[in-house]
Enzyme design. Structure first.
Site, mmCIF file in Angstrom:
data_model
loop_
_atom_site.group_PDB
_atom_site.id
_atom_site.type_symbol
_atom_site.label_atom_id
_atom_site.label_comp_id
_atom_site.label_asym_id
_atom_site.label_seq_id
_atom_site.Cartn_x
_atom_site.Cartn_y
_atom_site.Cartn_z
ATOM 1 N N SER A 227 0.661 -0.904 -9.342
ATOM 2 C CA SER A 227 1.347 -0.640 -8.325
ATOM 3 C C SER A 227 0.910 -0.867 -7.062
ATOM 4 C CB SER A 227 1.662 0.700 -8.335
ATOM 5 O OG SER A 227 0.333 1.593 -8.009
ATOM 6 N N LYS A 228 1.327 -0.465 -5.712
ATOM 7 C CA LYS A 228 0.969 -0.839 -4.588
ATOM 8 C C LYS A 228 -0.399 -0.234 -4.422
ATOM 9 C CE LYS A 228 5.563 0.838 -3.552
ATOM 10 N NZ LYS A 228 6.713 0.217 -3.268
ATOM 11 N N ARG A 229 -0.579 0.725 -4.823
ATOM 12 C CA ARG A 229 -1.883 1.492 -4.853
ATOM 13 C C ARG A 229 -3.292 0.888 -5.590
ATOM 14 N NH1 ARG A 229 2.224 4.895 -5.371
ATOM 15 N NH2 ARG A 229 1.697 4.857 -7.585
#
Length: 462
Positions: A227-229
RNA sequence: GUCCCCAUCGUCUAGCCCGGUCAGGACGCCUCCCUUUCACGGAGAGAACCGGGGUUCGAAUCCCCGUGGGGACGCCA
């Protein structure tokens, strides 16, 4: 004849990450492979979560990767507008069709899509509430990668929010119809949405596009999809770190797809030529930053000198390398170029450059203590330093070959080898234990600085 | 919990569809060579068919069941 029309439909609610990039890439590759059209459509129906900043990142990252779109924002096209926030009229028109067909109803202020079949109540453990289900026929998703997938879609769902904004499922299908999309290539996380979408296509009396649900990219450490995190997830980050876009594209093309042979590094034209949907894998792939870094090194090494210099200069500017090294005015261009060229065959990534070249820009370069201990730990470093210091006063420093010959002659005269001088000389003039050839460093640095640095180290030992 | 997808070295993968090769390549790791340090490069080592049934003379390959991993279950996309 039906020419291929594919779309990448990001939602500007977060940064552009590896997974998005790979989906965009596969769509782009398929369009280029088939001579079809690559459409960029912005799915910004969630007004509360959209942001122009995220949108800018999407455009920028896609351009950086070379994923140019044939239709979409900034490119025009006959099926626009390409931002869903500007397509309200289209959605109203299609909503009327559904209403006319008796496939919608209002509830809680929202418009729902009505599935066909007998209704019944059941307690949903997951959601911990009673829900209304519908006895429906199984929906078949024809998938180019997984074959025939059957799923039961047994709950009505919202297509227009109570605030009047249409929902993803609805606009996605409407636009795929309106834009005459032939192939829907998207992540496997959409597989369960696809049965909803097929139901909508059927309600519109339209044959669904060919689906292709590509495997997901799993995070490198820990469970779950990337995920983008996650560390290393953002395309922006590779851009900032000086990765070459062609290397990033090449690496991510290999995530969930393989060209067939043993060759992995290949120009984009070859990837385009070889890419096809049936060749895409069915299982998820774990991201590996080591292999990504390796691919980047391969591309860096293969870069023509002038392109390497250009890339390195961009990196230097972006990271203010000279300012951070304490240099007030940039060194002469020819000098910088020479230093960069010395480094190209040695480094694995542009981000190594600042530390790798610091001693070329300033006299206050740092010293690697381990390298210092090692270089001073054997033989007679003080004697070698003294000999080098004397030698450099009159040595011919014009060419690498000349310097090498000179150093070898010096070593021979003392009954020693080149290696006995190399380590201590390197420590003195670079502060490091690794780097380009010491002869090249001497030549580029020049007599004065070399002599001064040799003297300084000698003095510090005295 | 329900539904869907998936399963070969630590990782990315070839082989699977059309059963029969020492299960191949790449990254990483280790050793050696090259060498002026480092990096590159070269050579090599180690490393996998998730488990169990079945079909078959023969299964990584076909079938079933487990298990494991992933995804979805929003008036997000």
């Amino acid at each position: 004849m039906s020419t291929v029309r594919v779309r990448f439909a990001p939602s500007p609610t977060g940064f552009f990450h590896i997974g998005s990039a790979r989906t965009a890439l596969f769509n782009w590759l398929y369009a280029r492979h088939t001579g079809g059209t690559f459409v960029l459509r912005i799915e910004d129906t969630d007004a509360a979560r959209n942001s122009e900043a995220f949108l800018a990142v999407i455009y920028d990252s896609m351009k950086w990767l070379g994923l140019t779109w044939d239709e979409g924002p900034g490119a025009g096209g006959d099926y626009g507008p390409y931002r869903q926030s500007e397509r309200a009229a289209v959605y109203r028109e299609y909503l009327e069709k559904l209403k006319a067909a008796g496939r919608t109803y209002e509830k809680d202020g929202a418009t729902w899509f009505r599935l066909e079949g007998e209704r019944y109540e059941v307690y949903d453990e997951h959601r911990q509430k009673t829900v209304t289900k519908v006895k429906t026929a199984p929906i078949v998703i024809d998938d180019a990668i997984r074959g025939r997938v059957e799923r039961i879609e047994d709950e009505d769902f919202v297509i227009v929010r109570s605030d009047g904004n249409p929902v993803f499922h609805f606009v996605n299908v409407v636009d795929d119809i309106a834009m005459e999309i032939t192939h829907v290539i998207r992540g496997e996380d959409h597989l369960s949405n696809s049965s909803k979408h097929v139901a909508l296509f059927q309600a519109f009396g339209v044959k669904p596009p060919q689906f292709a649900h590509i495997p997901l990219i799993l995070k490198q450490n820990g469970p779950g999809k990337m995920s983008k995190r996650d560390q290393g997830a953002l395309i922006e980050e590779y851009q900032t770190r000086g990765y070459l876009p062609e290397a990033v594209v090449n690496y991510i093309s290999l995530l969930g797809w393989n060209p067939g042979g043993d060759l992995e590094k290949m120009p984009i034209d070859d990837i385009v030529a070889k890419f096809d949907l049936p060749g895409v894998n069915q299982s998820n792939a774990r991201f590996d930053d080591k292999k990504m870094a390796h691919m980047n090194m391969l591309y860096l090494l293969a870069l023509p000198p002038e392109r390497f210099i250009a890339a390195a200069r961009v990196y230097f500017t972006k990271h203010e390398v000279f300012a951070k090294a304490g240099v007030t005015s940039d060194p002469p261009a020819a000098y910088v170029d020479e230093v960069l060229l010395l480094s190209q065959p040695k480094i694995k990534g542009l981000e190594e450059l600042p530390a790798y070249t610091s001693y070329f820009w300033t006299e206050t370069y740092p010293t690697d203590e381990k390298a210092r201990a090692k270089a001073l730990g054997k033989g007679d470093p003080q004697a070698r330093l003294a000999e080098l210091g004397e030698w450099v006063q009159s040595a011919d420093l014009a060419t690498d070959a000349g310097i090498e010959a000179g150093l070898k002659a010096l070593a021979e005269s003392k009954g020693l080898g080149f290696g006995d001088y190399q380590a201590v000389a390197r420590l003195a003039v670079t502060g490091l234990g690794a780097g380009p050839s010491i002869t090249a460093i001497f030549r580029v640095l020049g007599r004065e600085r070399v002599a001064a640095r040799l003297g300084r180290l000698a003095a510090s030992l005295g």
